[in-house]
Enzyme design. Structure first.
Site, PDB file in Angstrom:
ATOM      1  N   LYS A  81       0.854  -1.196   0.000  1.00  0.00           N
ATOM      2  CA  LYS A  81       0.000   0.000   0.000  1.00  0.00           C
ATOM      3  C   LYS A  81       0.889   1.244   0.000  1.00  0.00           C
ATOM      4  O   LYS A  81       1.883   1.316   0.727  1.00  0.00           O
ATOM      5  CB  LYS A  81      -0.913  -0.009   1.223  1.00  0.00           C
ATOM      6  CG  LYS A  81      -1.921   1.135   1.229  1.00  0.00           C
ATOM      7  CD  LYS A  81      -2.936   1.005   2.369  1.00  0.00           C
ATOM      8  CE  LYS A  81      -3.914   2.166   2.339  1.00  0.00           C
ATOM      9  NZ  LYS A  81      -4.953   2.048   3.396  1.00  0.00           N
ATOM     10  N   SER A 156      -9.504   3.309   1.833  1.00  0.00           N
ATOM     11  CA  SER A 156      -8.333   3.853   1.166  1.00  0.00           C
ATOM     12  C   SER A 156      -7.448   2.778   0.530  1.00  0.00           C
ATOM     13  O   SER A 156      -6.539   3.096  -0.239  1.00  0.00           O
ATOM     14  CB  SER A 156      -7.498   4.675   2.160  1.00  0.00           C
ATOM     15  OG  SER A 156      -7.003   3.860   3.215  1.00  0.00           O
ATOM     16  N   SER A 180     -11.049   1.304   5.771  1.00  0.00           N
ATOM     17  CA  SER A 180     -10.200   1.261   4.581  1.00  0.00           C
ATOM     18  C   SER A 180      -9.747  -0.120   4.155  1.00  0.00           C
ATOM     19  O   SER A 180      -9.203  -0.279   3.068  1.00  0.00           O
ATOM     20  CB  SER A 180      -8.974   2.161   4.782  1.00  0.00           C
ATOM     21  OG  SER A 180      -9.363   3.513   4.847  1.00  0.00           O
TER      22      SER A 180
END
Length: 463
Positions: A81, A156, A180
């Site tokens: 990520k 996210s 997220s």
């Protein structure tokens, strides 16, 4: 392994690598081919480095050939990520202020994945500083839903969920404050776990006592998710509040619990705590019907989460102001408006405001502890809406109720955040036009292995 492809499970791919039925170079090449095919339209993988990926795969093959010890993720291609610092890899946080940033050290979550033998190939796209559950930023653009590129992939960890669903990576890491890991999993039809607080330790941390955000795993199946959790979980001396169980307790594939007699509390809106799209509510209700048909005891029983909304918003604003306040002061026009507003909301908080939020969290944890003496799991929506248009920053209304900010439509996830309980998104159905919808399953704090066993049973029930 006959028939192995990028769409095979991570456990199948790892087993084939160990058995030398496929090389890491061949497997990485297959994934790079899929990325070349799908990523230009979807923008899930960013800062891709094919040459370095193939060099890493070659090193993995050499290690296996030499008889060296290998980890549980040996040879599996991996994209971190883009809010997780990876030494030597461009890490932008989705912000133009960090567009060329290359860290010198790994975050703990990256360190553990590397030590487990994964082959880094790049990063996964995020919204700016991971703020919001829709993945777009000025550096790389918008991540689109692999099932319908006109729709959002969530966020996210939207790049991670999209890459998984599209077969670009076999596993993915993420993080979750307001949903997220769960929201993009629901939007993209994969599995995402927000672990119990302390299950996946974080380092470095701007505030090691802050407890709303946690790293965690994403995968296409519950069994694969458990594999990655076995790598991410476990104590670390740099994280004093980490739970003490070793990650190895999650390594075996979860055995589905018998659904007969399982005590399921089900709620589509937590007693009116949030608006929910009828298509989402229908999937949650269908899950309840299916669970009851399989012998579970399903009752409508929402927990008392009074104070959770105020608690989350106070702690989020406090966290954002502490982390980004100086950056905003130095670059007043350098952050997206919704993020800047969230940071500024923290400027007026008092010590009494923060103290109240922690009292509320304490009360919520106690009420949930008592709640789970009468119920084994709680089932509710992951997200209040199905995937919305990708050109929209956030839904402005749900079932006729206006959403005034980029947080309003995420209550079904963030109200659970401040309980400290583990929560997992498992695919269970689709909207009438075929968009994925997951259900959120929650259990007591510390019950992560049990939650995976329930999720495995629900996964099998959903087919």
């Amino acid at each position: 392994m006959s028939g192995l492809s990028v769409d095979s499970t991570a456990r199948e791919q790892a087993a084939a690598l160990r058995a030398k039925e496929i090389s890491a170079r061949e497997l990485t090449g297959l994934h790079l081919d899929r990325i070349a095919e799908r990523n230009p339209e979807l923008t899930a993988i960013v800062s891709l480095d094919p040459d370095r990926a193939m060099a890493g795969a070659a090193a993995a093959d050499e290690r296996l050939a030499a008889g060296a010890g290998i980890g549980p993720l040996h040879g599996l291609p991996f994209a971190f990520k883009d809010t997780h610092a990876a030494a030597g890899w461009r890490t932008t946080y989705g912000s133009p202020l960090y567009a060329e940033h290359v860290p010198d050290t790994d975050d703990l979550i990256v360190e553990r994945i590397r030590l487990a033998g994964a082959v880094p190939i790049g990063k996964t796209n995020v919204p700016e500083f991971a703020a919001g559950s829709h993945t777009f930023n000025p550096v790389f653009g918008t991540t689109r839903n692999p099932h319908d590129p006109s729709r959002s992939a969530g966020g996210s960890s939207g790049g991670a969920a999209c890459a998984l669903a599209a077969g670009m990576v076999p596993l993915a890491d993420g993080s979750d404050m307001g949903g997220s890991l769960r929201n993009p999993a629901s939007f993209c039809g994969v599995v995402g776990l927000r672990p119990s607080w302390g299950r996946v330790p974080e380092w470095p941390s701007q505030n090691m006592w802050e407890t709303t955000s946690t790293g965690g795993p994403m995968a296409r199946t519950v069994g694969d998710l458990a594999l990655l959790l076995s790598v991410l979980a476990g104590p670390d001396p740099r994280a004093p509040h980490a739970l003490g169980d070793p990650g190895s307790v999650f390594a075996p594939p979860p055995v589905p619990v018998p659904l007969g007699g399982l005590r399921v509390a089900l709620s589509t809106d937590l007693g009116g705590a949030f608006a929910v799209d009828p298509a989402v509510a229908a999937v949650v209700e269908a899950a309840g019907t299916a669970l009851a048909g399989a012998g579970a005891s399903v009752t409508a029983a929402a927990p008392d989460l009074s104070g959770a909304d105020e608690c989350f918003r106070t702690l989020r604003a406090w966290h954002f102001q502490a982390r980004f306040g100086e950056l905003l002061a130095a670059h007043p026009d350098g952050l997206k408006a919704s993020l800047a507003a969230n940071i500024r909301a923290g400027e007026s908080l008092t010590g009494a405001d923060v103290a109240l939020a922690y009292r509320q969290r304490t009360a919520l944890a106690q009420r949930m502890r008592e709640y789970f003496t009468d119920h084994d799991v709680l089932v509710l929506p992951v997200s209040q809406v199905p995937p919305f248009p990708a050109d929209q920053e956030f839904p402005t209304e749900i079932d006729g109720r206006p959403m005034e900010s980029y947080l309003d439509w995420m209550r079904s996830a963030y109200l659970i955040t401040v309980t400290g309980c583990p929560a997992i998104s498992v695919p269970f159905g689709t909207t009438p036009d075929g968009l994925p919808v997951g259900i959120q399953i929650v259990t007591r704090h510390g019950g992560d292995r049990y939650l995976l066993e329930v999720a495995a049973a629900v996964e099998a029930l959903a087919g």
